[in-house]
Design a protein around this motif. Structure first.
Motif, PDB file in Angstrom:
ATOM      1  N   GLY A   9     -31.362   5.406  29.853  1.00  0.00           N
ATOM      2  CA  GLY A   9     -30.582   4.378  30.639  1.00  0.00           C
ATOM      3  C   GLY A   9     -31.134   2.901  30.511  1.00  0.00           C
ATOM      4  O   GLY A   9     -30.457   2.090  30.226  1.00  0.00           O
ATOM      5  N   LEU A  10     -32.448   3.000  30.356  1.00  0.00           N
ATOM      6  CA  LEU A  10     -33.301   1.805  30.162  1.00  0.00           C
ATOM      7  C   LEU A  10     -33.092   1.283  28.746  1.00  0.00           C
ATOM      8  O   LEU A  10     -32.725  -0.142  28.369  1.00  0.00           O
ATOM      9  N   GLN A  11     -32.953   2.048  27.838  1.00  0.00           N
ATOM     10  CA  GLN A  11     -32.588   1.857  26.262  1.00  0.00           C
ATOM     11  C   GLN A  11     -31.371   1.279  26.417  1.00  0.00           C
ATOM     12  O   GLN A  11     -31.092   0.278  25.711  1.00  0.00           O
ATOM     13  N   ARG A  12     -30.345   1.864  26.945  1.00  0.00           N
ATOM     14  CA  ARG A  12     -28.963   1.174  26.815  1.00  0.00           C
ATOM     15  C   ARG A  12     -28.686   0.035  27.566  1.00  0.00           C
ATOM     16  O   ARG A  12     -27.850  -0.851  26.946  1.00  0.00           O
ATOM     17  N   LEU A  13     -29.460  -0.007  28.616  1.00  0.00           N
ATOM     18  CA  LEU A  13     -29.101  -1.264  29.524  1.00  0.00           C
ATOM     19  C   LEU A  13     -30.212  -2.500  28.447  1.00  0.00           C
ATOM     20  O   LEU A  13     -29.383  -3.667  28.375  1.00  0.00           O
ATOM     21  N   THR A  14     -31.165  -2.080  27.874  1.00  0.00           N
ATOM     22  CA  THR A  14     -31.932  -3.086  27.076  1.00  0.00           C
ATOM     23  C   THR A  14     -30.936  -3.678  25.861  1.00  0.00           C
ATOM     24  O   THR A  14     -30.926  -4.843  25.494  1.00  0.00           O
ATOM     25  N   ALA A  15     -30.303  -2.656  25.352  1.00  0.00           N
ATOM     26  CA  ALA A  15     -29.440  -2.993  24.293  1.00  0.00           C
ATOM     27  C   ALA A  15     -28.242  -3.882  24.688  1.00  0.00           C
ATOM     28  O   ALA A  15     -27.959  -4.961  23.790  1.00  0.00           O
TER      29      ALA A  15
ATOM     30  N   ILE B 215     -28.215 -12.572  34.722  1.00  0.00           N
ATOM     31  CA  ILE B 215     -28.307 -11.060  35.522  1.00  0.00           C
ATOM     32  C   ILE B 215     -28.579 -10.079  34.787  1.00  0.00           C
ATOM     33  O   ILE B 215     -29.567  -9.350  35.232  1.00  0.00           O
ATOM     34  N   MET B 216     -28.425 -10.107  33.387  1.00  0.00           N
ATOM     35  CA  MET B 216     -28.781  -8.911  32.700  1.00  0.00           C
ATOM     36  C   MET B 216     -30.399  -9.277  32.232  1.00  0.00           C
ATOM     37  O   MET B 216     -30.868  -8.108  32.470  1.00  0.00           O
ATOM     38  N   VAL B 217     -30.821 -10.187  31.995  1.00  0.00           N
ATOM     39  CA  VAL B 217     -32.238 -10.411  31.711  1.00  0.00           C
ATOM     40  C   VAL B 217     -33.037 -10.011  33.133  1.00  0.00           C
ATOM     41  O   VAL B 217     -34.150  -9.210  32.927  1.00  0.00           O
ATOM     42  N   THR B 218     -32.691 -10.278  34.172  1.00  0.00           N
ATOM     43  CA  THR B 218     -33.344  -9.776  35.486  1.00  0.00           C
ATOM     44  C   THR B 218     -33.219  -8.596  35.711  1.00  0.00           C
ATOM     45  O   THR B 218     -34.237  -7.757  36.355  1.00  0.00           O
ATOM     46  N   ASP B 219     -32.151  -7.867  35.276  1.00  0.00           N
ATOM     47  CA  ASP B 219     -31.877  -6.576  35.600  1.00  0.00           C
ATOM     48  C   ASP B 219     -32.729  -5.632  34.716  1.00  0.00           C
ATOM     49  O   ASP B 219     -33.357  -4.663  35.269  1.00  0.00           O
ATOM     50  N   VAL B 220     -32.801  -5.886  33.434  1.00  0.00           N
ATOM     51  CA  VAL B 220     -33.659  -5.438  32.653  1.00  0.00           C
ATOM     52  C   VAL B 220     -35.264  -5.449  32.872  1.00  0.00           C
ATOM     53  O   VAL B 220     -36.064  -4.608  33.005  1.00  0.00           O
ATOM     54  N   ALA B 221     -35.546  -6.811  33.499  1.00  0.00           N
ATOM     55  CA  ALA B 221     -36.769  -7.057  33.969  1.00  0.00           C
ATOM     56  C   ALA B 221     -37.178  -6.093  35.227  1.00  0.00           C
ATOM     57  O   ALA B 221     -38.189  -5.342  35.352  1.00  0.00           O
ATOM     58  N   ALA B 222     -36.261  -5.915  36.112  1.00  0.00           N
ATOM     59  CA  ALA B 222     -36.401  -4.941  37.204  1.00  0.00           C
ATOM     60  C   ALA B 222     -36.731  -3.654  37.002  1.00  0.00           C
ATOM     61  O   ALA B 222     -37.200  -2.799  37.458  1.00  0.00           O
TER      62      ALA B 222
END
Length: 66
Positions: free
Chosen positions: A42-48, A17-24
């Motif tokens: 926000g994208l930086q924090r989500l990727t980290a 789920i985390m990987v697909t969320d980052v991709a989206a």
């Protein structure tokens, strides 16, 4: 429920789920908004967090049951 129950499949599902969320979100930032990831904290924090989850899960998987 799998994650809360401490199941191994729950941790694998969380990583997926985390990987697909980052991709989206990456697609939304780069493909739709035409912005850079440096401009999106926000994208930086989500990727980290996704990287942390993907790196830590295999080590924790050894201690979990199926």
């Amino acid at each position: 429920m799998l994650l809360l129950g401490g199941r191994r499949r729950g941790a694998d599902l969380a990583c997926l789920i985390m990987v697909t969320d980052v991709a989206a979100n990456w697609y939304a930032v780069h493909g739709i908004r035409h912005s850079g990831s440096l401009a999106e904290p926000g994208l930086q924090r989500l990727t980290a967090f996704a990287l942390y989850a993907v790196v830590v899960t295999p080590f924790r998987r050894k201690h979990r049951s199926a």
